[in-house]
Design a protein around this motif. Structure first.
Motif, PDB file in Angstrom:
ATOM      1  N   THR A  19       0.711  -1.205   0.084  1.00  0.00           N
ATOM      2  CA  THR A  19      -0.033  -0.156   0.020  1.00  0.00           C
ATOM      3  C   THR A  19       0.743   1.201   0.158  1.00  0.00           C
ATOM      4  O   THR A  19       0.589   2.146  -0.748  1.00  0.00           O
ATOM      5  N   ILE A  20       1.838   1.401   0.608  1.00  0.00           N
ATOM      6  CA  ILE A  20       2.764   2.502   1.045  1.00  0.00           C
ATOM      7  C   ILE A  20       3.557   2.605  -0.218  1.00  0.00           C
ATOM      8  O   ILE A  20       3.729   3.493  -0.818  1.00  0.00           O
ATOM      9  N   LEU A  21       3.980   1.382  -1.009  1.00  0.00           N
ATOM     10  CA  LEU A  21       4.752   1.531  -2.284  1.00  0.00           C
ATOM     11  C   LEU A  21       3.714   2.072  -3.372  1.00  0.00           C
ATOM     12  O   LEU A  21       3.979   2.919  -4.388  1.00  0.00           O
ATOM     13  N   GLY A  22       2.531   1.645  -3.397  1.00  0.00           N
ATOM     14  CA  GLY A  22       1.532   2.095  -4.349  1.00  0.00           C
ATOM     15  C   GLY A  22       1.272   3.492  -4.285  1.00  0.00           C
ATOM     16  O   GLY A  22       1.454   4.315  -5.473  1.00  0.00           O
ATOM     17  N   ARG A  23       1.219   4.020  -3.193  1.00  0.00           N
ATOM     18  CA  ARG A  23       1.004   5.465  -2.755  1.00  0.00           C
ATOM     19  C   ARG A  23       2.225   6.291  -3.390  1.00  0.00           C
ATOM     20  O   ARG A  23       2.081   7.431  -3.820  1.00  0.00           O
ATOM     21  N   ALA A  24       3.474   5.917  -3.049  1.00  0.00           N
ATOM     22  CA  ALA A  24       4.570   6.597  -3.468  1.00  0.00           C
ATOM     23  C   ALA A  24       4.806   6.601  -5.025  1.00  0.00           C
ATOM     24  O   ALA A  24       5.093   7.420  -5.415  1.00  0.00           O
ATOM     25  N   THR A  25       4.432   5.403  -5.672  1.00  0.00           N
ATOM     26  CA  THR A  25       4.431   5.295  -7.083  1.00  0.00           C
ATOM     27  C   THR A  25       3.647   6.514  -7.641  1.00  0.00           C
ATOM     28  O   THR A  25       3.875   6.908  -8.473  1.00  0.00           O
ATOM     29  N   GLU A  26       2.412   6.325  -7.126  1.00  0.00           N
ATOM     30  CA  GLU A  26       1.447   7.274  -7.637  1.00  0.00           C
ATOM     31  C   GLU A  26       2.053   8.904  -7.356  1.00  0.00           C
ATOM     32  O   GLU A  26       1.598   9.775  -8.551  1.00  0.00           O
ATOM     33  N   ASP A  27       2.547   9.081  -6.449  1.00  0.00           N
ATOM     34  CA  ASP A  27       3.176  10.425  -6.176  1.00  0.00           C
ATOM     35  C   ASP A  27       4.286  10.816  -7.367  1.00  0.00           C
ATOM     36  O   ASP A  27       4.229  11.972  -7.746  1.00  0.00           O
ATOM     37  N   VAL A  28       5.056   9.551  -7.691  1.00  0.00           N
ATOM     38  CA  VAL A  28       6.151   9.820  -8.780  1.00  0.00           C
ATOM     39  C   VAL A  28       5.420  10.288  -9.922  1.00  0.00           C
ATOM     40  O   VAL A  28       5.830  10.891 -10.697  1.00  0.00           O
ATOM     41  N   VAL A 248      11.056  13.078  -1.866  1.00  0.00           N
ATOM     42  CA  VAL A 248      10.610  12.164  -0.901  1.00  0.00           C
ATOM     43  C   VAL A 248       9.962  10.926  -1.223  1.00  0.00           C
ATOM     44  O   VAL A 248      10.007   9.644  -0.588  1.00  0.00           O
ATOM     45  N   ALA A 249       9.073  10.836  -2.268  1.00  0.00           N
ATOM     46  CA  ALA A 249       8.455   9.721  -2.894  1.00  0.00           C
ATOM     47  C   ALA A 249       9.354   8.599  -3.371  1.00  0.00           C
ATOM     48  O   ALA A 249       9.316   7.499  -2.910  1.00  0.00           O
ATOM     49  N   LEU A 250      10.529   8.983  -3.923  1.00  0.00           N
ATOM     50  CA  LEU A 250      11.437   8.322  -4.577  1.00  0.00           C
ATOM     51  C   LEU A 250      12.423   7.421  -3.185  1.00  0.00           C
ATOM     52  O   LEU A 250      12.669   6.157  -3.130  1.00  0.00           O
ATOM     53  N   THR A 251      12.471   8.256  -2.124  1.00  0.00           N
ATOM     54  CA  THR A 251      13.014   7.716  -1.033  1.00  0.00           C
ATOM     55  C   THR A 251      12.160   6.710  -0.329  1.00  0.00           C
ATOM     56  O   THR A 251      12.662   5.647   0.108  1.00  0.00           O
ATOM     57  N   ILE A 252      10.959   6.923  -0.195  1.00  0.00           N
ATOM     58  CA  ILE A 252       9.787   5.893   0.323  1.00  0.00           C
ATOM     59  C   ILE A 252       9.968   4.657  -0.267  1.00  0.00           C
ATOM     60  O   ILE A 252       9.984   3.587  -0.081  1.00  0.00           O
ATOM     61  N   LEU A 253      10.194   4.666  -1.824  1.00  0.00           N
ATOM     62  CA  LEU A 253      10.077   3.650  -2.729  1.00  0.00           C
ATOM     63  C   LEU A 253      11.299   2.892  -2.484  1.00  0.00           C
ATOM     64  O   LEU A 253      11.055   1.547  -2.170  1.00  0.00           O
ATOM     65  N   VAL A 254      12.434   3.284  -2.263  1.00  0.00           N
ATOM     66  CA  VAL A 254      13.777   2.538  -1.752  1.00  0.00           C
ATOM     67  C   VAL A 254      13.827   2.004  -0.753  1.00  0.00           C
ATOM     68  O   VAL A 254      13.808   0.665  -0.561  1.00  0.00           O
ATOM     69  N   VAL A 255      13.316   2.720   0.220  1.00  0.00           N
ATOM     70  CA  VAL A 255      13.123   2.267   1.756  1.00  0.00           C
ATOM     71  C   VAL A 255      12.260   0.883   1.791  1.00  0.00           C
ATOM     72  O   VAL A 255      12.358   0.075   2.305  1.00  0.00           O
ATOM     73  N   ASP A 256      11.218   1.101   1.027  1.00  0.00           N
ATOM     74  CA  ASP A 256      10.008   0.168   1.119  1.00  0.00           C
ATOM     75  C   ASP A 256      10.556  -0.935   0.558  1.00  0.00           C
ATOM     76  O   ASP A 256      10.244  -2.238   0.886  1.00  0.00           O
ATOM     77  N   VAL A 292       1.164 -13.566  -5.590  1.00  0.00           N
ATOM     78  CA  VAL A 292       0.398 -12.701  -5.040  1.00  0.00           C
ATOM     79  C   VAL A 292       1.242 -11.980  -4.130  1.00  0.00           C
ATOM     80  O   VAL A 292       0.753 -10.541  -4.192  1.00  0.00           O
ATOM     81  N   ILE A 293       2.056 -12.030  -3.546  1.00  0.00           N
ATOM     82  CA  ILE A 293       3.013 -11.173  -2.892  1.00  0.00           C
ATOM     83  C   ILE A 293       3.781 -10.237  -3.710  1.00  0.00           C
ATOM     84  O   ILE A 293       3.571  -9.199  -3.364  1.00  0.00           O
ATOM     85  N   GLY A 294       4.260 -10.788  -4.909  1.00  0.00           N
ATOM     86  CA  GLY A 294       4.959  -9.848  -5.690  1.00  0.00           C
ATOM     87  C   GLY A 294       4.189  -9.017  -6.387  1.00  0.00           C
ATOM     88  O   GLY A 294       4.581  -7.961  -6.615  1.00  0.00           O
ATOM     89  N   ASN A 295       2.921  -9.393  -6.690  1.00  0.00           N
ATOM     90  CA  ASN A 295       2.086  -8.406  -7.318  1.00  0.00           C
ATOM     91  C   ASN A 295       1.208  -7.352  -6.414  1.00  0.00           C
ATOM     92  O   ASN A 295       0.297  -6.892  -7.067  1.00  0.00           O
ATOM     93  N   ALA A 296       1.321  -7.567  -5.147  1.00  0.00           N
ATOM     94  CA  ALA A 296       0.293  -6.908  -4.393  1.00  0.00           C
ATOM     95  C   ALA A 296       0.515  -5.510  -4.502  1.00  0.00           C
ATOM     96  O   ALA A 296      -0.436  -4.444  -4.555  1.00  0.00           O
ATOM     97  N   VAL A 297       1.859  -4.952  -4.910  1.00  0.00           N
ATOM     98  CA  VAL A 297       1.998  -3.686  -5.372  1.00  0.00           C
ATOM     99  C   VAL A 297       1.251  -2.996  -6.588  1.00  0.00           C
ATOM    100  O   VAL A 297       0.479  -2.160  -6.439  1.00  0.00           O
ATOM    101  N   GLU A 298       1.420  -3.973  -7.580  1.00  0.00           N
ATOM    102  CA  GLU A 298       0.633  -3.450  -8.839  1.00  0.00           C
ATOM    103  C   GLU A 298      -0.767  -3.639  -8.656  1.00  0.00           C
ATOM    104  O   GLU A 298      -1.495  -2.722  -9.316  1.00  0.00           O
ATOM    105  N   HIS A 299      -1.120  -4.566  -7.799  1.00  0.00           N
ATOM    106  CA  HIS A 299      -2.826  -4.859  -7.997  1.00  0.00           C
ATOM    107  C   HIS A 299      -3.179  -3.766  -7.180  1.00  0.00           C
ATOM    108  O   HIS A 299      -4.304  -3.150  -7.720  1.00  0.00           O
TER     109      HIS A 299
END
Length: 382
Positions: A19-28, A248-256, A292-299
């Motif tokens: 969820t966090i990764l998806g929001r950060a990607t949307e911000d990018v 900020v969004a890119l930093t969240i992506l990398v850390v996540d 399912v785990i790997g695609n949770a971000v894309e989903h």
């Protein structure tokens, strides 16, 4: 029992991380365009599959690697894409996709399928009378050459999208902007809006401006003489949370992704114990659970942007992720197997089992058939 606990806790832990990764990607994506945003989402989302595959490759679990990649492609094309079309269609009666996005992804999916078809057919065509070691060696070399070709084609695919024809994918401007000369001429002629020319804003002048400029016509109809095209038409936009800054969004992506990588390491180590305790085959776990785990971000990301009517980004995430798995992740894993696999041990190939190949072929055909007219609705997603 300990393996089950480790597997389940890390499995569940990937959901909020996604969820966090998806929001950060949307911000990018808000700071770029939908094409680059979809590519970034697919890249960071597929980092999970790459990490899982590398961990399995180090342990010599080649079947787990193959099944995870196949399951990821199927999950993206069927589950992720279908969910995006379905939930987006529940909010919007019909959603449009840029034709160039559909054509580009359809072609890339076809090329991706051929990258698996050739090694599979080559392996089947080898004479059974030859020694197993000789057949294995030829299949490995053929897959190595095919992987290099696939990576080259994927590089050209990115070059087309991001550089030489990047303007083709900027659909927002093409759909909403009308030339300044056309607006000025029509506004001058219809400044009275309903005078002698007749018909008011709903007549000839509205037809001259075209359907794309209804918002402009309505503003002039209300007596607004301002030429400012940045007026907000939707009050709901004011309620949206502003995107985070790019750094900020890119930093969240990398850390996540780093945290997800740690979870994946524990997952891979506990696969065998989990499968044995739950009396499930390792193949089932690799094809169903790990993707399912790997695609949770894309989903999550694809569904969220589809519900905001950003279908170009949603399609770019779902189809682009499958293309990246087939044309980048799988070939990279083949190349890595030549580097990390000890001499004399079998190396990873692109050859699929016949059932896997047919399943991927049906998924590619279904996705292309669904997107053929560049419009979607909830029934096509269902």
């Amino acid at each position: 029992a300990n393996a089950v606990v480790v597997f389940l806790f890390n499995f569940i832990g990937c959901v909020p991380l996604a969820t966090i990764l998806g929001r950060a990607t949307e911000d990018v994506a808000e700071h770029t365009n939908e094409t680059i945003g979809g590519l970034i989402n697919a890249t960071f989302g597929n980092a999970v599959e790459l990490i899982l595959s590398i961990a399995a490759l180090r342990n010599g679990q080649l079947d787990v690697v193959r099944n995870t990649l196949v399951g990821s492609i199927l999950s993206n094309l069927l589950l992720v894409l279908g969910s995006s079309l379905f939930f987006g269609g529940l909010i919007f009666r019909e959603q449009e996709v840029l034709p160039v996005v559909v054509e580009n992804n359809s072609l890339a999916l076809g090329v991706s399928l051929s990258g698996f078809a050739l090694p599979t057919l080559f392996g089947i065509s080898l004479s059974a009378s030859k020694k197993k070691e000789e057949r294995q060696r030829k299949e490995e070399l053929f897959s190595l050459v095919t992987s290099v070709v696939m990576l080259t084609v994927y590089g050209l695919y990115l070059l087309f999208q991001l550089y030489t024809h990047a303007d083709f994918f900027d659909g927002d401007d093409a759909e909403t902007n009308v030339s300044d000369d056309e607006i000025d001429i029509d506004v001058v002629e219809s400044h009275g809006l309903g005078g002698a020319s007749g018909g008011g804003v709903g007549g000839e002048n509205a037809r001259l401006l075209g359907p794309e400029s209804n918002g402009t016509v309505e503003r002039y109809a209300e007596g607004d003489d301002s030429d400012d095209g940045d007026v907000e038409d939707n009050d709901d936009d004011d309620d949206e949370i502003p995107p985070a800054a790019m750094n900020v969004a890119l930093t969240i992506l990398v850390v996540d992704v780093i945290v997800v990588a740690a979870c994946c390491e524990f997952l891979v180590d506990s696969i065998d114990g989990f499968a044995q305790y739950m009396k499930l085959g390792t193949t089932f776990v690799a094809v169903i659970f790990l993707p399912v785990i790997g695609n949770a971000v894309e989903h999550l990301s694809a569904v969220m942007v589809a519900m905001k009517n950003k279908m170009d980004l949603s399609i770019g995430i779902a189809c682009g992720s499958s293309v990246q798995i087939a044309m980048f992740a799988a070939p990279v894993m083949v190349l890595l197997s030549w580097l990390v696999t000890p001499s004399g041990m079998p190396k990873l190939t692109l050859r699929m089992e016949l059932l896997d190949f047919i399943s991927v072929g049906i998924a590619v055909f279904t996705a292309n058939l669904t997107l053929r007219d560049a419009t979607t609705n909830w029934l096509e997603g269902a």
